[in-house]
Design a protein around this motif. Structure first.
Motif, PDB file in Angstrom:
ATOM      1  N   ASP A   1      85.625  -5.299  38.224  1.00  0.00           N
ATOM      2  CA  ASP A   1      85.833  -6.747  38.238  1.00  0.00           C
ATOM      3  C   ASP A   1      84.997  -7.438  39.319  1.00  0.00           C
ATOM      4  OD1 ASP A   1      86.909  -9.136  37.323  1.00  0.00           O
ATOM      5  OD2 ASP A   1      88.647  -9.042  38.647  1.00  0.00           O
ATOM      6  N   LEU A   2      83.739  -7.007  39.424  1.00  0.00           N
ATOM      7  CA  LEU A   2      82.823  -7.616  40.397  1.00  0.00           C
ATOM      8  C   LEU A   2      81.581  -8.176  39.711  1.00  0.00           C
ATOM      9  CD1 LEU A   2      83.078  -4.897  43.194  1.00  0.00           C
ATOM     10  CD2 LEU A   2      83.978  -7.232  43.293  1.00  0.00           C
ATOM     11  N   GLY A   3      81.655  -8.352  38.399  1.00  0.00           N
ATOM     12  CA  GLY A   3      80.511  -8.824  37.631  1.00  0.00           C
ATOM     13  C   GLY A   3      80.004  -7.736  36.709  1.00  0.00           C
ATOM     14  N   LEU A   4      79.647  -8.099  35.484  1.00  0.00           N
ATOM     15  CA  LEU A   4      79.261  -7.138  34.457  1.00  0.00           C
ATOM     16  C   LEU A   4      77.768  -7.169  34.190  1.00  0.00           C
ATOM     17  CD1 LEU A   4      82.149  -7.962  31.950  1.00  0.00           C
ATOM     18  CD2 LEU A   4      82.103  -6.159  33.685  1.00  0.00           C
ATOM     19  N   ASP A   5      77.289  -6.140  33.485  1.00  0.00           N
ATOM     20  CA  ASP A   5      75.892  -6.167  33.044  1.00  0.00           C
ATOM     21  C   ASP A   5      75.737  -7.226  31.952  1.00  0.00           C
ATOM     22  OD1 ASP A   5      75.616  -4.758  30.164  1.00  0.00           O
ATOM     23  OD2 ASP A   5      77.237  -3.811  31.273  1.00  0.00           O
TER      24      ASP A   5
ATOM     25  N   ILE B   1      69.314  -0.731  37.416  1.00  0.00           N
ATOM     26  CA  ILE B   1      69.349   0.037  36.171  1.00  0.00           C
ATOM     27  C   ILE B   1      67.963   0.525  35.756  1.00  0.00           C
ATOM     28  CG2 ILE B   1      69.151  -1.951  34.613  1.00  0.00           C
ATOM     29  CD1 ILE B   1      71.283   1.280  34.170  1.00  0.00           C
ATOM     30  N   GLY B   2      66.933  -0.285  35.983  1.00  0.00           N
ATOM     31  CA  GLY B   2      65.579   0.146  35.639  1.00  0.00           C
ATOM     32  C   GLY B   2      65.159   1.392  36.405  1.00  0.00           C
ATOM     33  N   PRO B   3      65.251   1.383  37.750  1.00  0.00           N
ATOM     34  CA  PRO B   3      64.914   2.595  38.502  1.00  0.00           C
ATOM     35  C   PRO B   3      65.768   3.804  38.142  1.00  0.00           C
ATOM     36  CG  PRO B   3      64.921   0.688  39.952  1.00  0.00           C
ATOM     37  CD  PRO B   3      65.451   0.221  38.627  1.00  0.00           C
TER      38      PRO B   3
ATOM     39  N   LEU C   1      76.388   6.032  36.468  1.00  0.00           N
ATOM     40  CA  LEU C   1      76.723   6.724  35.222  1.00  0.00           C
ATOM     41  C   LEU C   1      76.023   6.071  34.036  1.00  0.00           C
ATOM     42  CD1 LEU C   1      78.391   9.029  34.054  1.00  0.00           C
ATOM     43  CD2 LEU C   1      80.282   7.419  33.750  1.00  0.00           C
ATOM     44  N   ASN C   2      75.869   4.753  34.072  1.00  0.00           N
ATOM     45  CA  ASN C   2      75.145   4.048  33.011  1.00  0.00           C
ATOM     46  C   ASN C   2      73.696   4.517  32.962  1.00  0.00           C
ATOM     47  OD1 ASN C   2      73.578   1.732  31.746  1.00  0.00           O
ATOM     48  ND2 ASN C   2      75.663   0.982  31.469  1.00  0.00           N
ATOM     49  N   GLY C   3      73.086   4.707  34.142  1.00  0.00           N
ATOM     50  CA  GLY C   3      71.712   5.197  34.178  1.00  0.00           C
ATOM     51  C   GLY C   3      71.589   6.598  33.607  1.00  0.00           C
ATOM     52  N   VAL C   4      72.538   7.479  33.983  1.00  0.00           N
ATOM     53  CA  VAL C   4      72.545   8.843  33.444  1.00  0.00           C
ATOM     54  C   VAL C   4      72.734   8.814  31.930  1.00  0.00           C
ATOM     55  CG1 VAL C   4      73.791  11.039  33.426  1.00  0.00           C
ATOM     56  CG2 VAL C   4      73.415   9.838  35.589  1.00  0.00           C
ATOM     57  N   ALA C   5      73.707   8.022  31.472  1.00  0.00           N
ATOM     58  CA  ALA C   5      74.015   7.948  30.045  1.00  0.00           C
ATOM     59  C   ALA C   5      72.840   7.407  29.248  1.00  0.00           C
ATOM     60  CB  ALA C   5      75.245   7.066  29.826  1.00  0.00           C
ATOM     61  N   SER C   6      72.172   6.394  29.785  1.00  0.00           N
ATOM     62  CA  SER C   6      71.013   5.827  29.093  1.00  0.00           C
ATOM     63  C   SER C   6      69.908   6.866  28.967  1.00  0.00           C
ATOM     64  CB  SER C   6      70.495   4.597  29.852  1.00  0.00           C
ATOM     65  OG  SER C   6      71.458   3.568  29.869  1.00  0.00           O
ATOM     66  N   GLY C   7      69.648   7.591  30.053  1.00  0.00           N
ATOM     67  CA  GLY C   7      68.634   8.640  29.985  1.00  0.00           C
ATOM     68  C   GLY C   7      68.980   9.701  28.967  1.00  0.00           C
ATOM     69  N   ALA C   8      70.279  10.042  28.864  1.00  0.00           N
ATOM     70  CA  ALA C   8      70.699  11.098  27.946  1.00  0.00           C
ATOM     71  C   ALA C   8      70.565  10.667  26.495  1.00  0.00           C
ATOM     72  CB  ALA C   8      72.139  11.511  28.254  1.00  0.00           C
ATOM     73  N   TYR C   9      71.099   9.490  26.141  1.00  0.00           N
ATOM     74  CA  TYR C   9      71.079   9.137  24.711  1.00  0.00           C
ATOM     75  C   TYR C   9      69.697   8.697  24.254  1.00  0.00           C
ATOM     76  CZ  TYR C   9      71.209   3.930  24.562  1.00  0.00           C
ATOM     77  OH  TYR C   9      70.899   2.600  24.628  1.00  0.00           O
ATOM     78  N   ILE C  10      68.936   8.053  25.127  1.00  0.00           N
ATOM     79  CA  ILE C  10      67.562   7.691  24.752  1.00  0.00           C
ATOM     80  C   ILE C  10      66.701   8.950  24.675  1.00  0.00           C
ATOM     81  CG2 ILE C  10      65.487   6.442  25.457  1.00  0.00           C
ATOM     82  CD1 ILE C  10      67.350   4.377  26.787  1.00  0.00           C
ATOM     83  N   GLY C  11      66.902   9.854  25.646  1.00  0.00           N
ATOM     84  CA  GLY C  11      66.116  11.080  25.678  1.00  0.00           C
ATOM     85  C   GLY C  11      66.355  11.985  24.487  1.00  0.00           C
ATOM     86  N   ALA C  12      67.499  11.835  23.804  1.00  0.00           N
ATOM     87  CA  ALA C  12      67.761  12.640  22.612  1.00  0.00           C
ATOM     88  C   ALA C  12      66.795  12.311  21.481  1.00  0.00           C
ATOM     89  CB  ALA C  12      69.202  12.427  22.146  1.00  0.00           C
ATOM     90  N   GLY C  13      66.221  11.108  21.510  1.00  0.00           N
ATOM     91  CA  GLY C  13      65.192  10.739  20.534  1.00  0.00           C
ATOM     92  C   GLY C  13      65.675  10.605  19.109  1.00  0.00           C
ATOM     93  N   LEU C  14      66.916  10.117  18.931  1.00  0.00           N
ATOM     94  CA  LEU C  14      67.467   9.992  17.580  1.00  0.00           C
ATOM     95  C   LEU C  14      67.679   8.538  17.164  1.00  0.00           C
ATOM     96  CD1 LEU C  14      70.017  12.951  17.656  1.00  0.00           C
ATOM     97  CD2 LEU C  14      67.847  12.840  16.412  1.00  0.00           C
TER      98      LEU C  14
END
Length: 205
Positions: A26-30, A180-182, A114-127
């Motif tokens: 509750d400190l501001g969302l993406d 998030i970019g870095p 965790l959002n950065g890790v998750a983004s790398g994982a699902y994008i990296g799957a290449g599906l």
């Protein structure tokens, strides 16, 4: 393919959990979650529709915008629409909302990383990209405009609309935008699955 699918769904599940952590902070969302929360607060919540279902429904609506852009969804695109909001709902059910500022700051930091890790994982799957990423790449492909301007215009638009509807904009929004970019730049190479290339023995050397 087994590894790709496992990584895809793990990444999407972690992305949903990251959303729940940031919401409970509750400190501001993406940017997109500002819109999700605004729609939830103004329309969906009073109608008894859960926050996670709002995430999924907006993902479906964005996917419809792919049609005039001639974008083609992949397995990952469909899974993105179905999984992220569903897992976010579970996270919101389990994470308490009456926490003090230090714990909320910890939730925000954990959620962004965790959002950065998750983004790398699902994008990296290449599906296949998520609906929101595909919207950006589709506009770039159709117009030739620079990616940075298209991405910025989309995110400013959803922040503005979400804020007008009652979405939460705050220090967390700024932290997410700056980091998030870095973070994705760091984690994406770790998770990117490259196709194996068979070498012809006669071409050795």
């Amino acid at each position: 393919m087994t590894r790709r699918l496992a990584q895809l769904f793990a990444g999407l599940a972690l992305y949903g959990l990251a959303i729940a952590l940031i919401v409970r902070a509750d400190l501001g969302l993406d940017p997109w979650d500002v819109l999700h929360q605004g729609v939830f607060e103004r329309f969906a919540g009073p109608a008894g529709i859960s926050f996670g279902l709002v995430v999924n429904l907006i993902g479906m609506a964005v996917l419809l915008l792919w049609i005039p852009l001639r974008q083609r969804p992949g397995i990952g695109t469909v899974a993105n629409v179905l999984v992220i909001g569903t897992v976010a709902n579970f996270g919101l059910d389990w994470i308490p909302s009456d926490l003090g500022l230090p714990l909320r700051a910890g939730l925000l930091g954990a959620g962004v990383v965790l959002n950065g890790v998750a983004s790398g994982a699902y994008i990296g799957a290449g599906l296949g990209p998520g609906p929101r990423d595909g919207l950006m790449t589709g506009i770039v492909a159709r117009t030739g405009w620079p990616v940075k301007w298209v991405r910025t215009a989309i995110e400013l638009s959803v922040i503005a609309l979400g804020w007008l509807l009652g979405g939460s904009v705050g220090v967390g929004t700024v932290i997410y935008a700056v980091t998030i970019g870095p973070l994705v730049h760091l984690f994406l190479p770790m998770f990117t699955i490259r196709s194996a290339v068979r070498r012809d023995p006669s071409s050795a050397g």
